[in-house]
Design an enzyme around this catalytic site. Structure first.
Site, PDB file in Angstrom:
ATOM      1  N   ALA A 128      28.150 -74.609 -76.215  1.00  0.00           N
ATOM      2  CA  ALA A 128      29.157 -74.635 -75.163  1.00  0.00           C
ATOM      3  C   ALA A 128      28.491 -74.706 -73.797  1.00  0.00           C
ATOM      4  O   ALA A 128      28.049 -73.699 -73.244  1.00  0.00           O
ATOM      5  CB  ALA A 128      30.059 -73.402 -75.259  1.00  0.00           C
ATOM      6  N   ALA A 184      32.679 -77.845 -64.446  1.00  0.00           N
ATOM      7  CA  ALA A 184      31.236 -78.105 -64.517  1.00  0.00           C
ATOM      8  C   ALA A 184      30.943 -78.982 -65.721  1.00  0.00           C
ATOM      9  O   ALA A 184      30.980 -78.512 -66.865  1.00  0.00           O
ATOM     10  CB  ALA A 184      30.456 -76.798 -64.610  1.00  0.00           C
ATOM     11  N   SER A 216      28.469 -82.642 -66.079  1.00  0.00           N
ATOM     12  CA  SER A 216      27.049 -83.001 -66.091  1.00  0.00           C
ATOM     13  C   SER A 216      26.203 -82.041 -65.253  1.00  0.00           C
ATOM     14  O   SER A 216      25.016 -81.864 -65.512  1.00  0.00           O
ATOM     15  CB  SER A 216      26.871 -84.427 -65.571  1.00  0.00           C
ATOM     16  N   GLU A 230      18.450 -84.686 -77.607  1.00  0.00           N
ATOM     17  CA  GLU A 230      19.898 -84.845 -77.656  1.00  0.00           C
ATOM     18  C   GLU A 230      20.297 -86.225 -77.144  1.00  0.00           C
ATOM     19  O   GLU A 230      21.138 -86.915 -77.745  1.00  0.00           O
ATOM     20  CB  GLU A 230      20.595 -83.769 -76.822  1.00  0.00           C
TER      21      GLU A 230
END
Length: 380
Positions: free
Chosen positions: A127, A133, A135, A245
């Site tokens: 999370a 909020a 990037s 990622e």
């Protein structure tokens, strides 16, 4: 279909690909449309994937994994993309959350969660994003205040992949708001903790089978031992893990684009207009030639990035290049392929239509492509 043969994988990866492909075709594809309607996959598919060895394969054997390299996870991502199985949140579970636990978690946390994640008994999420909020992770407002041997967690998160089904979630929170990004920490939160609630899955334009939802934390008491790594070092850890990622997004982008081109070549060779197959028109042939060329360029680049990540040499700027350029290409390919399908390209029953809708978010999550360009510019 590719002109340049791939040299990234060996025989073990090829055998594993056969296993992953059969699983996708037999256990995933027949149910994906139904999952789209219910806004989440069946929980059973997670335990089936765990039994098939498709979850957390890169984790050490002592924690339930197989101790293999990241190429095995790449295989799973590519095979899911091949059938546009965007409802599966396995990449985030196995190759984002699990590495955080492995690299920064205590031995107790690793043994408590990783084996159950590998079996599919527990589903994991992370999370980061909040209503205010995205990037900009420095703008996180969720707070974790130390209270004896616990942290009191308050705040909310939005657009959380695996959020609806998750059993544990790594939460990005401010433990010292006065320090800005340097006051950010990562906490492992079990969904059974009082004060932790989930909203219903969000209704999205695409990726409809992916359970994405909002999470709420109301005075959740999180044991201090659930802190990952050192206090106030969360932002550093996030920056260290983000290249992998972002490369995963590039991997999926190219594999998805390849699949879309395959579907479109088949369609244009079957569909007729003005007495001949659409593929015989010069416009169609030239457009397909352009797409094949750009996908080939992207494939070679992504495979090289995978080699770099295996050598721990993939820098953030290059990962950002891969993420932004490949996700831009993915959507371009989808859009062109929809056009070549004509009116049928706008019908939800056609895979290209779903893939087109699913592809749009790739340019947004994992850091928007505009942020990727900003990060690349800082390396100039």
């Amino acid at each position: 279909m590719l002109t340049i043969p791939r040299t990234l994988f060996d025989e073990d990866h090829a055998a594993f690909r056969d296993t992953a492909r059969r699983f996708m075709e037999q256990e995933v594809a027949p149910h994906h449309a139904r999952w789209e309607e219910q806004s989440h996959v069946d929980r059973e598919i997670w335990t089936k994937a765990g039994a098939a060895g498709l979850l957390c394969a890169t984790m050490p054997e002592e924690y339930g994994g197989h101790g293999v390299d990241k190429r095995f996870s790449v295989v799973v991502m590519e095979e899911a993309a091949r059938i546009n199985a965007t409802g599966l949140g396995w990449g985030l579970h196995s190759e984002i959350v699990a590495p955080y636990l492995l690299h920064y978690g205590s031995e107790a946390l690793k043994r408590k969660y990783l084996p159950k994640m590998a079996s599919g008994e527990m589903i994991a999420a992370i999370a980061m994003t909040e209503p205010a909020a995205g990037s900009d992770l420095q703008g996180v407002r969720t707070t974790a205040v130390k209270d004896g041997d616990h942290y009191i967690l308050n705040g909310s998160k939005i657009f959380i992949t695996n959020g609806y089904l998750c059993d544990l979630v790594i939460v990005v929170a401010k433990t010292d708001p006065a320090k800005g990004a340097r006051g950010t920490s990562l906490l492992v939160v079990d969904t059974s903790m009082p004060g932790f609630t989930k909203a219903r899955p969000l209704h999205k334009a695409g990726m409809k089978a992916q359970d994405t939802c909002e999470l709420y934390f109301d005075n959740v008491r999180v044991p201090a031992e659930n802190l990952l790594g050192e206090l106030n070092s969360g932002f550093i850890y996030l920056m260290q893990e983000l290249p992998w990622e972002r490369l995963q997004i590039a991997v999926i982008s190219i594999a998805s684009a390849e699949a879309a081109l395959d579907w479109t070549i088949q369609y244009t060779n079957e569909r007729k207009a003005f007495g001949q197959e659409i593929a015989k028109f010069q416009n169609t042939r030239f457009k397909l030639a352009e797409l094949k060329t750009e996908i080939q360029v992207g494939r070679v680049f992504v495979d090289r990035c995978i080699e770099l990540i295996l050598e721990n040499k993939l820098d953030p700027a290059t990962a950002s290049m891969a993420k932004y350029w490949c996700s831009d290409l993915q959507f371009k390919v989808m859009d062109e392929c929809v056009q070549l399908h004509g009116g049928y390209g706008y019908m939800w029953d056609y895979p290209i239509t779903r893939a087109w809708a699913d592809a749009r978010v790739q340019r947004i999550y994992g850091g928007t492509n505009e942020i990727m360009k900003e990060l690349i510019s800082r390396s100039l």
